[in-house]
Structure formats: structure tokens, C-alpha cells
Design a protein around this motif. Structure first.
Motif, short mmCIF file in Angstrom:
data_model
loop_
_atom_site.label_atom_id
_atom_site.label_comp_id
_atom_site.label_asym_id
_atom_site.label_seq_id
_atom_site.Cartn_x
_atom_site.Cartn_y
_atom_site.Cartn_z
N CYS A 83 -4.57 12.07 4.40
CA CYS A 83 -4.05 10.80 3.85
C CYS A 83 -2.82 11.01 2.98
N HIS A 84 -2.60 12.22 2.52
CA HIS A 84 -1.60 12.45 1.48
C HIS A 84 -0.18 12.03 1.84
N PRO A 85 0.29 12.27 3.07
CA PRO A 85 1.65 11.81 3.37
C PRO A 85 1.82 10.30 3.19
N ALA A 86 0.83 9.53 3.65
CA ALA A 86 0.91 8.07 3.51
C ALA A 86 0.89 7.67 2.04
N ILE A 87 0.05 8.32 1.25
CA ILE A 87 -0.02 8.00 -0.18
C ILE A 87 1.29 8.37 -0.88
#
Length: 448
Positions: A275-279
Motif C-alpha cells: 500500500c505504501h506507494p499509494a499512501i
């Protein structure tokens, strides 16, 4: 002879022979682990486990993190509970090549035993930690991706063996005893991906720590296992890979040459790492919107192109609580856009259920794009006036290309520890950074 090879390497490893870069990686990994364990220590998942098991505690020999020495258990239960605490926020380290979170199972067993034993120096602890992490990561690489695709939680299914190697190193087991410890740990394989989003996910690394400690204790007293526990036809690797093509000898041959701990990454956000890229992108868009005085209420749609694993692992559209939200790219994007941050507070149950968050979450759409890297995303925000905002994250913060600095790790530690320790979080941070130089790590652990 994979089992023998790993046992031989681990027993012969010396603290003085570790490259400085490996020592530094071990310090950062242990520091990050301690912060996560303190930060998760008062989570309901940990409290439920403690309340269920405390009537069965033995001699209070090992610290339960987050209580500044005020709460202890026997080493076995301390390993379990600290392991659960270290993983419950999904804030721990990650070996990106396999999505193993290597330090939790290993360090939970290691610190519990080191405090019980007493007299373990910081360099000894870091050497044993390194041995355990290398063991976990090498065998994980050997069965990746078949093992994970079947449904095993690779953090715990490899972590028990890593924990056994680490504790066995502190015990000064012989090569033969270490091989038996590896085998005893191998039969205690634990962790199913089906449990993601529930209390049981964080039970996995806790149980792996406990199992690894048990394996080393038994081996020390002469308990035996198969000398080919890892590589046999019906041994660990072939069984957990579903009859795949384990590459044990290939990766174990790299022990001491290529150090996996040096590629350990640290999470800036307490959720599934995919999820980190989107966050990251949504947080950057939040600041852009803030600078342009664009309110979140004008957002009509958010389109996110993501790596396929994001859809596979984090597609919970309507998470009911913080644990489920950790596997919701929609929630991560929503809090990033709304608050410009995504820390433990943004994954609290009240935030997950907040109507404002829900309204933005419902506007997020994620589409798998196999051309994107695992740490990459493309975002487009559509506004009610017809305007759009776009952001391309090539490498998310926390990736190997954009690693967290020591200063960022310190900020992360203090932020989460302060929710438990208050103003003493800074003191705990300083102690954790210095543990690698301690004459007796038990003295430091008792203050955490």
C-alpha cells in the motif's frame, strides 16, 4: 546438506568478523523492532493474549516491552507476547524480495532469552540477531514465491527457524545441536495468509519466536531431529513449497558473502507494504492540495494504478476496524489525502469508521497494472470543477531506493512509543540505539 551448511555457518559466525555495514543494519533492525514492540504493547490484540495466558506464566525473567520493566513473564511467554506486539501495527521491517518481516520472530526470542540468561553483550546480541535474520531470509528466498502463493505467511514460517538459529547462537550450541534446533523449529511451521486482518496475523511471528526458542532449548539438552530437516524430500522446503523447486543450496552458499540484512527496509506507514506507494503519493497530493487551498470535499474520484499484489493483498473495500484497514489500499489512500499522514493514529478503529474518511475511501478505485514495480504507483484525482491532479511515485519512501534515514527511524520510534510511554519515549529511543554497545543487554531491556 542444506541443514548442515546453515548450522555450520551459524555456529562459526563471529561478532568481530561482521562487516561494519552489517553491524549498522543489525542495529537499525533491532532499534526499529523495539519501537514497534513498544508501540504495539497496549494494543487490544496483545492485551487479550496477555490476559488469556498470564495465569500460566512461569518465573518472571523477561521484560514485556512497553512497561519500563514493570511487567515481566517467563522467556517463552515474553517471546510470544513481544512478537505479537512487534507485528500488530504492521509497522515492522521488510525484506522486499520476499515480503518477510525478519526481525520480529528472531529478536523476540533473542531478547527474551538474553535477559533470562544475563551477561549477554550488545555485540553478542547483534551477531546472533544477524545469524537468525540471515537464516530466515535465505531459506525464504529458496521457497519464494511458491511458498507464499500456496498461502503460508512467510514471516512466521521462516521466522521460527531464524529464531532457533539466533538463540542457539547465544547458547553456543555445537554444529550438531544447531542442526537439530533447525529441525525442531522446522516442524513447528506456522502462519496462514487467511488470517490477515485478524488478531491471529500478529500471533504468527509471536508463535514463531516462541517455537524457535523452544527448539534451541530442546536441542541444547540433546533433543534430536532429522539431519536433513530442510532439504529432504519430505523436509521443510519441499513441503512448504508444495513440491516446488526450492533453491536452498544456491542461497545458503551465499551466507557470509551476500548479507540479506543489508537490504532490510523499514516501513514509514503501519500497514501492508504494498500500500505504501499509494499512501506516499496521496500524502504528497494532500500537501499540493493544501498549498492550492483545494478541499478534500471537492474530490469526486481517485484513480490509482498499482502493482497487482496491491489488489491481491490489500483490497478490503470496507474495513470494519484498524486491523482490517491495514489491508485496505482504499483506507490508506483516504487518510493520506485527508490528513497528510498515515501513522498508528490513522489506523485506529474510530478513524476507520469515521464518516469523512469513509466518504473519501468510497471514491478511491485501484486498478492492477503489471507494468508497475511493487514500489510504484500512478494516481489521478478528479475534482468537481473538472480539474485533475496527478502524481507518479516511482519508488515509495521506505524502499531501498528511498530508504528511511536514522532521523526518520527515530521520529517513527518516538511517535509510536509516546502513545505508550509518554515523555519517556525519547529515553527509550536513546537506550534502544545504544543497546549494541551494552555490556549486558538485560540492563537495557529492563528499561523498555
Amino acid at each position: 546438506m542444506a541443514t548442515k551448511s546453515l548450522a555450520s555457518w551459524a555456529t562459526s559466525l563471529e561478532a568481530s568478523s561482521l562487516p561494519s555495514s552489517v553491524k549498522q543494519a543489525a542495529i537499525r533492525s533491532l532499534y526499529n523492532y523495539i519501537g514497534c514492540a513498544i508501540g504495539g504493547s497496549n494494543h487490544a490484540t496483545v492485551t487479550k493474549a496477555h490476559d488469556a495466558l498470564s495465569p500460566f506464566f512461569g518465573k518472571a525473567a523477561s521484560t514485556l516491552f512497553g512497561h519500563q520493566g514493570g511487567l515481566k513473564a517467563d522467556a517463552q511467554h515474553a517471546a510470544l507476547l513481544n512478537g505479537i506486539a512487534s507485528h500488530v501495527h504492521d509497522y515492522d521491517d521488510t525484506m522486499l524480495a520476499t515480503i518477510i518481516h525478519p526481525t520480529g520472530p528472531v529478536a523476540s526470542a533473542l531478547t527474551a532469552y538474553a535477559e533470562y540468561k544475563g551477561g549477554v553483550s550488545g555485540p553478542e546480541l547483534l551477531c546472533a540477531l544477524t545469524a537468525g535474520i540471515e537464516a530466515s531470509c535465505k531459506i525464504g528466498l529458496a521457497v519464494w514465491p511458491e511458498h507464499y502463493d500456496i498461502g503460508w505467511h512467510i514471516t512466521s514460517s521462516t521466522g521460527g527457524i531464524g529464531a532457533a538459529v539466533a538463540v542457539g547462537k547465544l547458547m553456543h550450541l555445537s554444529e550438531e545441536q544447531m542442526a537439530h534446533a533447525i529441525g525442531i523449529a522446522a516442524v513447528q511451521v506456522v502462519g496462514l495468509r487467511e488470517m490477515f486482518g485478524s488478531d491471529t496475523k500478529s500471533f504468527h511471528p509471536g508463535r514463531a519466536a516462541q517455537s524457535g526458542l523452544l527448539a534451541a532449548l530442546l536441542a541444547e539438552k540433546g533433543y534430536t531431529s532429522s539431519p536433513q530437516a530442510l532439504e529432504a524430500k519430505r523436509g521443510w522446503a519441499n513441503v512448504v513449497a508444495g513440491g516446488g523447486t526450492p533453491k536452498l543450496q544456491k542461497y545458503l552458499a551465499e551466507l557470509g558473502e551476500k548479507w540479506e540484512i543489508e537490504a532490510n527496509a523499514f516501513k514509514p506507514f503501519p500497514c501492508g507494504i504494498v500500500c505504501h506507494p499509494a499512501i506516499d503519493g496521496c500524502i504528497q497530493l494532500h500537501h499540493e492540495m493544501e498549498a492550492k487551498s483545494i478541499r478534500a470535499e471537492v474530490i469526486t474520484k481517485v484513480e490509482a494504478k498499482v502493482h497487482p499484489l496491491v489488489i491481491e493483498l490489500t483490497s478490503k473495500r470496507m474495513p470494519k476496524d484498524g486491523l482490517e484497514a491495514k489491508f485496505s489500499v482504499f483506507h490508506g489512500a483516504a487518510v493520506g489525502l485527508l490528513y497528510g499522514k498515515a501513522g498508528p493514529a490513522q489506523y485506529g478503529d474510530k478513524v476507520v469508521q469515521d464518516e469523512t474518511v469513509t466518504a473519501i475511501r468510497d471514491k478511491v478505485n485501484a486498478t492492477a497494472d503489471g507494468r508497475l514495480a511493487a514500489d510504484e504507483t500512478c494516481l489521478t484525482i478528479y475534482c468537481s470543477d473538472g480539474s485533475t491532479l496527478e502524481k507518479h511515485i516511482k519508488h515509495a519512501v521506505g524502499s531501498l531506493e528511498v530508504p528511511m534515514s536514522d532521523a526518520q527511524l527515530t521520529e517513527k520510534f518516538v511517535d509510536q512509543a509516546a502513545l505508550v510511554l509518554g515523555e519517556n519515549a525519547q529515553i527509550a529511543s536513546e537506550a534502544a540505539w545504544a543497546i549494541g554497545e551494552a555490556r549486558d543487554v538485560a540492563e537495557v531491556l529492563r528499561e523498555l
